[in-house]
Enzyme design. Structure first.
Site, short mmCIF file in Angstrom:
data_model
loop_
_atom_site.label_atom_id
_atom_site.label_comp_id
_atom_site.label_asym_id
_atom_site.label_seq_id
_atom_site.Cartn_x
_atom_site.Cartn_y
_atom_site.Cartn_z
N SER A 300 0.85 -1.20 0.00
CA SER A 300 0.00 0.00 0.00
C SER A 300 0.88 1.23 0.00
CB SER A 300 -0.85 -0.01 1.26
OG SER A 300 -1.50 1.24 1.42
N TYR A 313 -2.31 -0.66 10.41
CA TYR A 313 -2.26 -0.91 8.96
C TYR A 313 -0.92 -0.47 8.39
CZ TYR A 313 -3.81 -0.92 4.07
OH TYR A 313 -3.93 -1.16 2.72
N1 LIG Z 1 -8.62 -0.63 -1.14
C1 LIG Z 1 -7.61 0.21 -1.13
O1 LIG Z 1 -7.77 1.43 -1.24
C2 LIG Z 1 -6.19 -0.31 -1.01
C3 LIG Z 1 -5.13 0.59 -1.24
C4 LIG Z 1 -3.83 0.11 -1.16
C5 LIG Z 1 -3.59 -1.21 -0.86
N2 LIG Z 1 -4.63 -2.05 -0.63
C6 LIG Z 1 -4.32 -3.44 -0.32
O2 LIG Z 1 -4.89 -4.26 -1.30
C7 LIG Z 1 -5.22 -5.54 -0.73
C8 LIG Z 1 -6.67 -5.84 -1.01
O3 LIG Z 1 -7.45 -4.83 -0.41
P1 LIG Z 1 -8.96 -4.54 -0.85
O4 LIG Z 1 -9.24 -3.14 -0.55
O5 LIG Z 1 -9.19 -5.05 -2.21
O6 LIG Z 1 -9.71 -5.41 0.26
P2 LIG Z 1 -11.19 -6.03 0.28
O7 LIG Z 1 -11.62 -5.92 1.69
O8 LIG Z 1 -12.05 -5.43 -0.77
O9 LIG Z 1 -10.92 -7.55 -0.08
C9 LIG Z 1 -10.08 -8.35 0.70
C10 LIG Z 1 -10.29 -9.81 0.38
O10 LIG Z 1 -9.43 -10.56 1.24
C11 LIG Z 1 -10.17 -11.63 1.83
N3 LIG Z 1 -9.58 -11.97 3.13
C12 LIG Z 1 -9.67 -11.27 4.29
N4 LIG Z 1 -9.04 -11.93 5.27
C13 LIG Z 1 -8.54 -13.07 4.73
C14 LIG Z 1 -7.80 -14.16 5.25
N5 LIG Z 1 -7.46 -14.23 6.53
N6 LIG Z 1 -7.45 -15.14 4.40
C15 LIG Z 1 -7.81 -15.11 3.10
N7 LIG Z 1 -8.53 -14.12 2.57
C16 LIG Z 1 -8.89 -13.09 3.37
C17 LIG Z 1 -11.59 -11.10 1.93
O11 LIG Z 1 -12.55 -12.14 2.05
C18 LIG Z 1 -11.73 -10.29 0.65
O12 LIG Z 1 -12.18 -11.07 -0.42
C19 LIG Z 1 -4.89 -5.43 0.75
O13 LIG Z 1 -3.65 -6.01 1.03
C20 LIG Z 1 -4.88 -3.93 0.99
O14 LIG Z 1 -4.08 -3.59 2.08
C21 LIG Z 1 -5.93 -1.62 -0.71
#
Ligand SMILES: NC(=O)c1ccc[n+]([C@@H]2O[C@H](COP(=O)([O-])OP(=O)(O)OC[C@H]3O[C@@H](n4cnc5c(N)ncnc54)[C@H](O)[C@@H]3O)[C@@H](O)[C@H]2O)c1
Length: 425
Positions: A300, A313
């Protein structure tokens, strides 16, 4: 046993063809003369020095026996090297591993999973044939100058995406499948992963995605997940550690339980994924020394700079980059590259945009953005923090993935994809 043998066989086939292969385990039975049968007696060694000690299976000795047997088979099968323009390379589509009269495993091989499954079903062990292209003139056209068309870099590769059922993980699964890869969608939300796999397969008209249950915080679950992948495809080329959660909170208020939950999924989860991915990729490497594979952590922008009232985080993400750098140093010995991608905010994904529990509605309710009256006001406040005036989207992350896979001369890096919001120092 298949969990060890299948990746060794996959590496062997990748090494022989120079391209990705699907290797699926079958059941022992009669095989025709086309199958390559290899005896692995030499891989069994006595463990320990004391007499009476038990036997162990030596993976490196097995890899050596496989490579030698394949080289001898290939020598017998090759047409005369004199006529290279007509040269068709034959590769086995069925490899049987024995120990004496005992069958240890039967493996069916092809370029994609549908073809490999068909072979297993009909016991079709006809050779996989490939015309050998004339040697490239590397003096006048260095390979790097022809490195283009990035989406092609994952064609026929096998990938696993954790947290693949929604958000960035869903975007990555869709992107990889559309670019010709086979994607294992690994998620704690098994129903969501299955629904997405079904949707992808219908759209692609082939088996492009397979759901696999996994909780990245549990070693037994992740180990079982990689065993299931080895059984169904022989291994992977690309492991995307994407599963992540966010529970924000002031350092003075946040419950330790909430801090630990975030750390466990984002930080420990990445360690557990890299641990079992590393073991699998190392096995493939024993028989495919030149083949490069990738572990990519979706980190991130909060892994590059602090995040106010979001320490669990940001701390876990900063730590993730430390893990990436450390894993990269160790795993390059097996030609495994390890990198992180640091996306900016995915404003259109569920984390931000969910109408009930998304961050926009939460921030509006908490009055975090002064003067904001609607969700749109909150969104525009955050968009205006980005020099490029928009959030990060799936295709932006995909471009970084293609770059990392294609780039053979880099490892241990954190690649920002933030629209200019975070600049490296
Ligand atoms: N959304 C953002 O703005 C953003 C920005 C930068 C980085 N990220 C990173 O991108 C990645 C995905 O984030 P997102 O926003 O798409 O999240 P999200 O919440 O939309 O999706 C996360 C997915 O991970 C699964 N998950 C959660 N815990 C789990 C576990 N213990 N084992 C297996 N699966 C599990 C959930 O069921 C879900 O399908 C993360 O690592 C997040 O830190 C997100």
């Amino acid at each position: 046993m298949n969990t060890i043998l299948a990746p060794l066989v996959r590496g062997l086939c990748i090494n022989a063809s120079g391209t990705p292969r699907i290797v699926i385990a079958g059941t022992p039975g009669p095989v025709s003369q086309n199958a390559l049968v290899i005896d692995l007696e030499s891989a069994y060694k006595l463990s320990g020095e004391e007499s009476g000690a038990g036997e162990r299976f030596d993976e490196e000795a097995a890899a050596k026996a496989l490579s030698e047997a394949y080289a001898a088979w290939e020598f017998e099968m090759s047409p005369s090297a004199a006529d290279r323009s007509q040269m068709i390379k034959k590769q086995p589509s069925c490899i049987v591993l024995n120990r004496g009269s005992e069958t240890l495993g039967v493996f069916w091989i092809d370029r994609d999973i549908d073809a490999a499954r068909k072979r297993r079903e009909s016991l079709d062990d006809s050779f996989i044939e490939e015309i050998i292209p004339p040697a490239r003139d590397t003096e006048t056209v260095p390979p790097a100058l022809t490195a283009a068309g990035r989406t092609g870099v994952v064609k026929n590769r096998t990938a696993v995406v954790t947290g693949g059922a929604q958000g960035f993980g869903e975007q990555i699964s869709l992107g990889l499948a559309a670019s010709g890869a086979l994607v294992f969608i690994a998620d704690i939300n098994q129903k969501g992963a299955e629904a997405l796999a079904k949707k992808i397969n219908a759209a692609q008209g082939r088996t492009a995605a397979i759901a696999v249950a996994s909780d990245v915080t549990r070693e037994d679950s992740v180990e079982a997940m990689f065993a299931a992948i080895a059984e169904q495809a022989g291994g992977v080329d690309l492991c995307i550690s994407n599963a992540g959660v966010l529970q924000a909170g002031s350092v003075m208020e946040q419950e330790l339980k909430s801090f630990r939950f975030t750390t466990q999924v984002n930080y420990e989860g990445y360690f557990i994924i890299a641990k079992f991915a590393g073991r699998l990729l190392r096995l493939q490497h024993l028989t495919a020394q030149e083949w490069k594979t990738d572990i990519i952590q979706i980190n991130s922008k909060s892994g590059l700079e602090g995040s106010n009232k979001n320490g669990a985080y940001a701390g876990g993400k900063f730590g993730g980059i430390g893990l990436t750098e450390s894993f990269a140093l160790e795993l390059i010995e097996y030609n495994i590259k390890v990198n992180s991608i640091c996306p900016g905010n995915f404003f259109d994904g569920p984390l931000w945009a969910d109408p009930e529990k998304g961050l926009f509605v939460q921030y509006l309710a908490a009055g975090k953005v002064a003067g904001a009256r609607t969700v749109a006001d909150v969104k525009s406040y955050y968009e205006n923090k980005v020099p490029m005036r928009r959030g990060c989207e799936g295709p932006d992350v995909m471009r970084a993935i293609y770059y990392i896979v294609e780039q053979e001369y880099e490892t241990g890096q954190a690649v920002p994809v933030t629209g200019g919001q975070v600049m490296l120092h």
